[in-house]
Design a protein around this motif. Structure first.
Motif, mmCIF file in Angstrom:
data_model
loop_
_atom_site.group_PDB
_atom_site.id
_atom_site.type_symbol
_atom_site.label_atom_id
_atom_site.label_comp_id
_atom_site.label_asym_id
_atom_site.label_seq_id
_atom_site.Cartn_x
_atom_site.Cartn_y
_atom_site.Cartn_z
ATOM 1 N N LYS A 34 53.479 15.687 99.549
ATOM 2 C CA LYS A 34 53.327 17.078 98.367
ATOM 3 C C LYS A 34 53.765 16.463 97.046
ATOM 4 C CE LYS A 34 54.389 20.445 102.152
ATOM 5 N NZ LYS A 34 55.793 20.729 102.092
ATOM 6 N N ARG B 188 57.636 9.329 103.428
ATOM 7 C CA ARG B 188 56.781 10.030 104.440
ATOM 8 C C ARG B 188 56.805 8.892 105.974
ATOM 9 N NH1 ARG B 188 55.337 10.377 107.613
ATOM 10 N NH2 ARG B 188 53.791 11.731 109.059
ATOM 11 N N LYS C 64 46.014 23.337 114.011
ATOM 12 C CA LYS C 64 46.441 23.254 112.612
ATOM 13 C C LYS C 64 47.850 25.070 112.283
ATOM 14 C CE LYS C 64 41.983 25.859 111.798
ATOM 15 N NZ LYS C 64 40.883 25.706 110.848
ATOM 16 N N ALA C 65 48.205 24.868 113.376
ATOM 17 C CA ALA C 65 49.176 26.206 113.708
ATOM 18 C C ALA C 65 50.233 26.161 112.262
ATOM 19 C CB ALA C 65 50.255 25.903 114.746
ATOM 20 N N GLU C 66 50.123 27.378 111.920
ATOM 21 C CA GLU C 66 51.368 27.338 110.363
ATOM 22 C C GLU C 66 52.359 28.580 110.907
ATOM 23 O OE1 GLU C 66 49.561 29.122 107.104
ATOM 24 O OE2 GLU C 66 47.653 28.642 107.688
ATOM 25 N N HIS D 94 50.718 10.241 103.524
ATOM 26 C CA HIS D 94 50.382 11.825 102.337
ATOM 27 C C HIS D 94 51.693 12.345 102.791
ATOM 28 C CE1 HIS D 94 51.406 13.324 106.884
ATOM 29 N NE2 HIS D 94 52.066 13.415 106.037
ATOM 30 N N LEU E 169 44.143 18.047 107.130
ATOM 31 C CA LEU E 169 44.569 17.069 108.138
ATOM 32 C C LEU E 169 43.535 17.273 109.958
ATOM 33 C CD1 LEU E 169 48.943 16.922 108.373
ATOM 34 C CD2 LEU E 169 47.156 14.783 108.428
ATOM 35 N N HIS F 58 47.427 21.491 103.569
ATOM 36 C CA HIS F 58 47.574 20.186 103.726
ATOM 37 C C HIS F 58 47.402 20.769 105.568
ATOM 38 C CE1 HIS F 58 49.979 17.116 105.259
ATOM 39 N NE2 HIS F 58 50.370 17.769 106.296
ATOM 40 N N LEU F 59 47.900 21.607 106.470
ATOM 41 C CA LEU F 59 47.269 21.650 107.637
ATOM 42 C C LEU F 59 45.715 21.685 108.403
ATOM 43 C CD1 LEU F 59 50.181 23.634 109.363
ATOM 44 C CD2 LEU F 59 49.462 21.169 109.865
ATOM 45 N N ALA G 121 61.566 17.714 103.672
ATOM 46 C CA ALA G 121 60.343 17.876 102.955
ATOM 47 C C ALA G 121 59.157 17.599 102.844
ATOM 48 C CB ALA G 121 61.566 18.618 101.449
ATOM 49 N N LEU G 122 59.461 16.840 103.400
ATOM 50 C CA LEU G 122 57.794 15.828 103.625
ATOM 51 C C LEU G 122 56.921 16.439 104.234
ATOM 52 C CD1 LEU G 122 58.700 12.379 103.140
ATOM 53 C CD2 LEU G 122 58.063 13.746 101.179
ATOM 54 N N PRO G 123 55.685 16.218 104.396
ATOM 55 C CA PRO G 123 54.577 16.948 105.231
ATOM 56 C C PRO G 123 55.063 15.714 106.198
ATOM 57 C CG PRO G 123 53.851 16.889 103.302
ATOM 58 C CD PRO G 123 55.351 16.571 102.984
ATOM 59 N N LEU H 277 46.748 18.151 115.923
ATOM 60 C CA LEU H 277 46.782 18.006 114.436
ATOM 61 C C LEU H 277 45.135 19.226 114.861
ATOM 62 C CD1 LEU H 277 46.906 14.620 112.670
ATOM 63 C CD2 LEU H 277 47.980 17.129 112.317
ATOM 64 N N ASN I 70 56.500 24.370 107.463
ATOM 65 C CA ASN I 70 55.661 23.501 106.957
ATOM 66 C C ASN I 70 54.206 23.731 107.954
ATOM 67 O OD1 ASN I 70 55.600 23.043 104.398
ATOM 68 N ND2 ASN I 70 57.304 21.197 104.629
ATOM 69 N N GLY I 71 54.716 23.943 109.261
ATOM 70 C CA GLY I 71 53.757 24.549 110.487
ATOM 71 C C GLY I 71 54.167 23.363 111.027
ATOM 72 N N LEU I 72 52.761 23.005 111.936
ATOM 73 C CA LEU I 72 53.049 21.611 112.672
ATOM 74 C C LEU I 72 52.468 20.575 111.985
ATOM 75 C CD1 LEU I 72 54.404 22.417 115.877
ATOM 76 C CD2 LEU I 72 51.731 22.326 116.900
ATOM 77 N N HIS I 73 52.654 19.825 111.271
ATOM 78 C CA HIS I 73 52.058 18.844 110.658
ATOM 79 C C HIS I 73 52.106 17.534 111.383
ATOM 80 C CE1 HIS I 73 55.753 18.091 109.234
ATOM 81 N NE2 HIS I 73 56.586 18.885 109.244
ATOM 82 N N MET I 74 52.493 16.491 110.330
ATOM 83 C CA MET I 74 52.171 15.366 111.596
ATOM 84 C C MET I 74 53.464 14.935 112.307
ATOM 85 S SD MET I 74 50.117 11.764 110.886
ATOM 86 C CE MET I 74 48.580 12.390 108.863
ATOM 87 N N VAL I 75 54.262 15.080 112.112
ATOM 88 C CA VAL I 75 55.579 15.002 112.366
ATOM 89 C C VAL I 75 55.902 15.509 113.639
ATOM 90 C CG1 VAL I 75 58.267 14.376 111.695
ATOM 91 C CG2 VAL I 75 56.298 14.126 109.909
ATOM 92 N N PRO J 11 51.766 24.687 102.277
ATOM 93 C CA PRO J 11 51.512 23.913 103.352
ATOM 94 C C PRO J 11 49.845 23.992 104.325
ATOM 95 C CG PRO J 11 52.788 25.718 103.857
ATOM 96 C CD PRO J 11 51.898 26.066 102.417
#
Lengths: 157, 107
Positions: A71, A53, B59-61, A69, A119, A115-116, B105-107, B56, B17-22, A112
Protein backbone atom coordinates in the motif's frame (compact mmCIF):
# COMPACT_ATOMS: atom_id res chain seq x y z
CA UNK A 1 -12.87 -5.81 -11.71
CA UNK A 2 -11.03 -6.03 -15.03
CA UNK A 3 -7.29 -6.41 -15.50
CA UNK A 4 -7.20 -3.49 -17.94
CA UNK A 5 -8.80 -1.25 -15.30
CA UNK A 6 -5.76 -1.38 -13.02
CA UNK A 7 -2.83 -2.70 -15.07
CA UNK A 8 -0.86 0.29 -16.40
CA UNK A 9 -0.33 -0.31 -20.11
CA UNK A 10 2.99 1.54 -20.21
CA UNK A 11 4.20 -0.43 -17.18
CA UNK A 12 4.13 -3.77 -18.97
CA UNK A 13 7.65 -5.21 -19.32
CA UNK A 14 7.50 -8.13 -21.76
CA UNK A 15 11.14 -9.16 -21.49
CA UNK A 16 12.37 -8.50 -17.98
CA UNK A 17 16.14 -9.05 -17.71
CA UNK A 18 17.06 -9.30 -14.05
CA UNK A 19 18.99 -11.59 -11.79
CA UNK A 20 17.31 -10.93 -8.46
CA UNK A 21 13.95 -10.38 -6.85
CA UNK A 22 14.96 -6.89 -5.75
CA UNK A 23 16.03 -5.92 -9.28
CA UNK A 24 12.69 -7.14 -10.61
CA UNK A 25 10.79 -5.05 -8.07
CA UNK A 26 12.98 -1.99 -8.80
CA UNK A 27 12.41 -2.25 -12.55
CA UNK A 28 8.67 -2.71 -12.17
CA UNK A 29 8.32 0.22 -9.77
CA UNK A 30 10.52 2.20 -12.18
CA UNK A 31 8.11 1.34 -15.00
CA UNK A 32 5.21 2.75 -12.96
CA UNK A 33 7.28 5.93 -12.43
CA UNK A 34 8.14 6.19 -16.13
CA UNK A 35 4.45 5.77 -16.90
CA UNK A 36 3.75 8.75 -14.65
CA UNK A 37 1.69 6.76 -12.14
CA UNK A 38 4.00 7.21 -9.15
CA UNK A 39 6.38 10.08 -8.45
CA UNK A 40 10.16 9.74 -8.46
CA UNK A 41 10.08 11.01 -4.86
CA UNK A 42 8.20 7.90 -3.74
CA UNK A 43 9.88 5.32 -5.95
CA UNK A 44 12.49 4.22 -3.40
CA UNK A 45 9.98 4.18 -0.59
CA UNK A 46 7.57 1.98 -2.54
CA UNK A 47 10.34 -0.43 -3.58
CA UNK A 48 11.45 -0.71 0.05
CA UNK A 49 7.89 -1.32 1.28
CA UNK A 50 7.40 -4.09 -1.29
CA UNK A 51 10.68 -5.76 -0.28
CA UNK A 52 9.68 -5.52 3.40
CA UNK A 53 6.37 -7.19 2.56
CA UNK A 54 8.30 -10.02 0.91
CA UNK A 55 10.04 -10.63 4.23
CA UNK A 56 6.67 -11.63 5.71
CA UNK A 57 6.46 -14.42 3.17
CA UNK A 58 7.12 -14.59 -0.53
CA UNK A 59 4.35 -13.46 -2.85
CA UNK A 60 5.57 -16.11 -5.28
CA UNK A 61 2.34 -18.07 -5.01
CA UNK A 62 3.15 -20.98 -7.29
CA UNK A 63 2.38 -21.71 -10.95
CA UNK A 64 5.40 -19.55 -11.89
CA UNK A 65 3.65 -16.42 -10.67
CA UNK A 66 4.51 -13.70 -8.15
CA UNK A 67 2.32 -10.84 -6.98
CA UNK A 68 4.58 -8.44 -5.04
CA UNK A 69 2.56 -5.61 -3.53
CA UNK A 70 2.25 -2.81 -1.03
CA UNK A 71 0.00 0.00 0.00
CA UNK A 72 1.17 3.55 -0.45
CA UNK A 73 -0.57 6.79 0.40
CA UNK A 74 0.78 8.52 -2.71
CA UNK A 75 -1.49 6.55 -5.05
CA UNK A 76 -5.19 7.28 -5.23
CA UNK A 77 -6.20 4.12 -7.03
CA UNK A 78 -5.00 0.55 -7.47
CA UNK A 79 -2.22 0.35 -10.06
CA UNK A 80 -0.29 -2.61 -11.38
CA UNK A 81 2.86 -3.29 -13.39
CA UNK A 82 3.25 -6.58 -15.27
CA UNK A 83 6.54 -8.25 -16.15
CA UNK A 84 7.47 -11.46 -17.93
CA UNK A 85 10.79 -13.14 -17.24
CA UNK A 86 11.44 -15.83 -19.83
CA UNK A 87 14.50 -17.24 -18.07
CA UNK A 88 12.69 -17.57 -14.76
CA UNK A 89 13.56 -15.76 -11.55
CA UNK A 90 14.27 -17.08 -8.08
CA UNK A 91 11.53 -15.48 -5.99
CA UNK A 92 11.69 -17.82 -2.96
CA UNK A 93 8.25 -18.99 -4.07
CA UNK A 94 6.01 -21.13 -1.88
CA UNK A 95 6.49 -24.08 -4.24
CA UNK A 96 10.23 -23.47 -4.68
CA UNK A 97 9.85 -23.01 -8.45
CA UNK A 98 11.11 -20.02 -10.47
CA UNK A 99 8.78 -17.16 -11.37
CA UNK A 100 7.99 -16.23 -14.98
CA UNK A 101 5.02 -13.89 -14.56
CA UNK A 102 4.93 -10.93 -12.15
CA UNK A 103 2.04 -8.63 -11.26
CA UNK A 104 3.19 -5.79 -8.96
CA UNK A 105 0.40 -3.98 -7.15
CA UNK A 106 0.37 -0.63 -5.37
CA UNK A 107 -2.88 0.34 -3.67
CA UNK A 108 -4.18 3.23 -1.55
CA UNK A 109 -4.18 2.33 2.18
CA UNK A 110 -7.82 3.31 2.63
CA UNK A 111 -9.16 0.93 -0.01
CA UNK A 112 -8.38 -2.63 1.12
CA UNK A 113 -11.36 -3.93 -0.86
CA UNK A 114 -9.81 -2.80 -4.13
CA UNK A 115 -6.60 -4.63 -3.24
CA UNK A 116 -8.58 -7.83 -2.57
CA UNK A 117 -10.52 -7.46 -5.82
CA UNK A 118 -7.29 -6.88 -7.74
CA UNK A 119 -5.72 -10.00 -6.23
CA UNK A 120 -8.87 -11.99 -6.99
CA UNK A 121 -8.92 -10.82 -10.59
CA UNK A 122 -5.25 -11.63 -11.17
CA UNK A 123 -5.34 -15.04 -9.52
CA UNK A 124 -8.62 -16.01 -11.22
CA UNK A 125 -6.97 -15.58 -14.62
CA UNK A 126 -3.69 -17.14 -13.52
CA UNK A 127 -5.52 -20.34 -12.66
CA UNK A 128 -6.18 -20.66 -16.39
CA UNK A 129 -3.34 -22.65 -17.97
CA UNK A 130 -3.94 -21.16 -21.42
CA UNK A 131 -3.80 -17.62 -20.07
CA UNK A 132 -0.46 -18.32 -18.35
CA UNK A 133 0.98 -20.02 -21.43
CA UNK A 134 -0.03 -17.27 -23.83
CA UNK A 135 1.17 -14.61 -21.41
CA UNK A 136 4.58 -16.24 -21.13
CA UNK A 137 4.82 -16.38 -24.93
CA UNK A 138 4.06 -12.66 -25.30
CA UNK A 139 6.98 -10.58 -26.54
CA UNK A 140 5.52 -7.09 -26.81
CA UNK A 141 3.51 -4.68 -24.67
CA UNK A 142 0.78 -4.75 -27.31
CA UNK A 143 0.51 -8.51 -27.24
CA UNK A 144 0.32 -8.60 -23.43
CA UNK A 145 -2.32 -5.88 -23.47
CA UNK A 146 -4.41 -7.72 -26.05
CA UNK A 147 -4.25 -10.86 -23.93
CA UNK A 148 -5.35 -8.98 -20.79
CA UNK A 149 -8.21 -7.34 -22.69
CA UNK A 150 -9.25 -10.69 -24.12
CA UNK A 151 -9.23 -12.24 -20.65
CA UNK A 152 -11.36 -9.35 -19.36
CA UNK A 153 -13.89 -10.01 -22.07
CA UNK A 154 -14.62 -13.44 -20.72
CA UNK A 155 -14.65 -12.44 -17.06
CA UNK A 156 -17.65 -11.53 -14.94
CA UNK A 157 -17.67 -7.87 -13.97
CA UNK B 1 -19.32 -39.62 1.89
CA UNK B 2 -22.55 -38.36 3.39
CA UNK B 3 -23.47 -34.89 4.51
CA UNK B 4 -23.04 -35.98 8.14
CA UNK B 5 -19.32 -36.59 7.48
CA UNK B 6 -18.76 -32.91 6.82
CA UNK B 7 -17.59 -30.76 9.72
CA UNK B 8 -18.64 -27.17 9.22
CA UNK B 9 -18.22 -23.91 11.15
CA UNK B 10 -19.01 -20.31 10.36
CA UNK B 11 -16.36 -17.63 10.90
CA UNK B 12 -16.25 -13.87 10.48
CA UNK B 13 -13.28 -12.05 8.97
CA UNK B 14 -12.03 -9.61 11.59
CA UNK B 15 -8.93 -8.40 9.78
CA UNK B 16 -9.23 -4.72 8.78
CA UNK B 17 -7.63 -5.47 5.42
CA UNK B 18 -9.70 -8.57 4.83
CA UNK B 19 -8.42 -11.98 3.87
CA UNK B 20 -5.38 -10.84 1.93
CA UNK B 21 -2.35 -12.85 0.93
CA UNK B 22 -0.66 -13.26 4.33
CA UNK B 23 -3.69 -14.73 6.13
CA UNK B 24 -4.51 -16.82 3.05
CA UNK B 25 -0.98 -18.27 3.18
CA UNK B 26 -1.47 -19.00 6.88
CA UNK B 27 -4.71 -20.87 6.20
CA UNK B 28 -3.17 -22.82 3.31
CA UNK B 29 -0.16 -23.87 5.39
CA UNK B 30 -2.40 -25.07 8.19
CA UNK B 31 -4.84 -26.85 5.88
CA UNK B 32 -1.96 -28.60 4.12
CA UNK B 33 -1.12 -30.36 7.39
CA UNK B 34 -4.52 -32.06 7.34
CA UNK B 35 -5.30 -35.32 5.56
CA UNK B 36 -8.88 -34.10 5.06
CA UNK B 37 -10.38 -32.13 2.20
CA UNK B 38 -10.70 -28.60 3.59
CA UNK B 39 -12.76 -25.88 1.96
CA UNK B 40 -13.74 -22.32 2.71
CA UNK B 41 -17.01 -21.11 1.27
CA UNK B 42 -18.21 -17.53 0.78
CA UNK B 43 -19.09 -14.94 -1.86
CA UNK B 44 -20.47 -17.78 -4.03
CA UNK B 45 -16.99 -19.29 -4.14
CA UNK B 46 -15.85 -22.64 -2.78
CA UNK B 47 -12.09 -22.46 -2.23
CA UNK B 48 -9.68 -25.31 -1.61
CA UNK B 49 -8.21 -24.19 1.71
CA UNK B 50 -4.84 -25.70 0.76
CA UNK B 51 -4.47 -23.32 -2.20
CA UNK B 52 -3.57 -19.64 -1.75
CA UNK B 53 -4.76 -18.97 -5.31
CA UNK B 54 -8.15 -20.46 -4.45
CA UNK B 55 -8.46 -18.64 -1.14
CA UNK B 56 -7.79 -15.30 -2.83
CA UNK B 57 -10.88 -15.94 -4.97
CA UNK B 58 -13.00 -15.40 -1.82
CA UNK B 59 -12.06 -11.67 -1.78
CA UNK B 60 -13.36 -11.69 1.77
CA UNK B 61 -13.40 -8.22 3.28
CA UNK B 62 -13.54 -7.34 6.98
CA UNK B 63 -16.89 -8.46 8.37
CA UNK B 64 -17.47 -11.15 5.72
CA UNK B 65 -18.96 -14.43 6.94
CA UNK B 66 -17.33 -17.60 5.65
CA UNK B 67 -17.95 -21.29 6.18
CA UNK B 68 -14.99 -23.53 7.00
CA UNK B 69 -15.73 -27.15 6.18
CA UNK B 70 -13.78 -30.38 5.98
CA UNK B 71 -14.31 -34.00 5.10
CA UNK B 72 -11.96 -36.74 6.20
CA UNK B 73 -10.52 -38.53 9.16
CA UNK B 74 -9.19 -35.41 10.88
CA UNK B 75 -11.91 -33.06 9.62
CA UNK B 76 -12.96 -31.78 13.04
CA UNK B 77 -9.38 -30.93 14.02
CA UNK B 78 -8.71 -29.26 10.67
CA UNK B 79 -11.78 -27.05 10.96
CA UNK B 80 -11.03 -26.24 14.58
CA UNK B 81 -7.46 -25.17 13.80
CA UNK B 82 -8.57 -22.85 11.01
CA UNK B 83 -11.45 -21.42 13.04
CA UNK B 84 -8.85 -20.69 15.72
CA UNK B 85 -6.90 -18.55 13.22
CA UNK B 86 -9.98 -16.44 12.64
CA UNK B 87 -10.84 -16.26 16.34
CA UNK B 88 -7.36 -14.98 17.22
CA UNK B 89 -7.47 -12.65 14.21
CA UNK B 90 -4.38 -14.38 12.83
CA UNK B 91 -2.42 -12.97 15.76
CA UNK B 92 0.97 -14.62 16.30
CA UNK B 93 0.49 -14.12 20.03
CA UNK B 94 -2.55 -16.35 20.00
CA UNK B 95 -2.24 -19.22 22.43
CA UNK B 96 -1.65 -21.84 19.78
CA UNK B 97 1.71 -22.10 18.03
CA UNK B 98 0.18 -23.03 14.67
CA UNK B 99 -1.63 -19.71 14.51
CA UNK B 100 1.73 -18.03 13.97
CA UNK B 101 0.73 -15.57 11.31
CA UNK B 102 0.83 -11.84 11.16
CA UNK B 103 -1.50 -9.22 9.91
CA UNK B 104 0.44 -6.03 9.82
CA UNK B 105 -0.26 -2.76 8.16
CA UNK B 106 1.05 -4.28 4.97
CA UNK B 107 -1.48 -6.10 2.80
Amino acid sequence: MKLTEFVVRDAVIPELQVSSKEDAVKQMVGALRDAGRISADHEGDITLAIMKREELGSTGIGRGVAVPHTKHASVDELICAVALCEAGLDFASLDGEPVYILFLLVSPPDRPGDHLRGLETITRHLKDDDFCRFLRQSKTQEHVWELLAEADGGAPT
Amino acid sequence: MTESDVTRRTVTVGLPNGLHMVPCSGIAKLAAKSASTVRIVGNNVTADAKSVLDLLQLKAECGAELIVEAEGEDAAAAVESIVRLFETNFDPDGDRPESANTDTALP
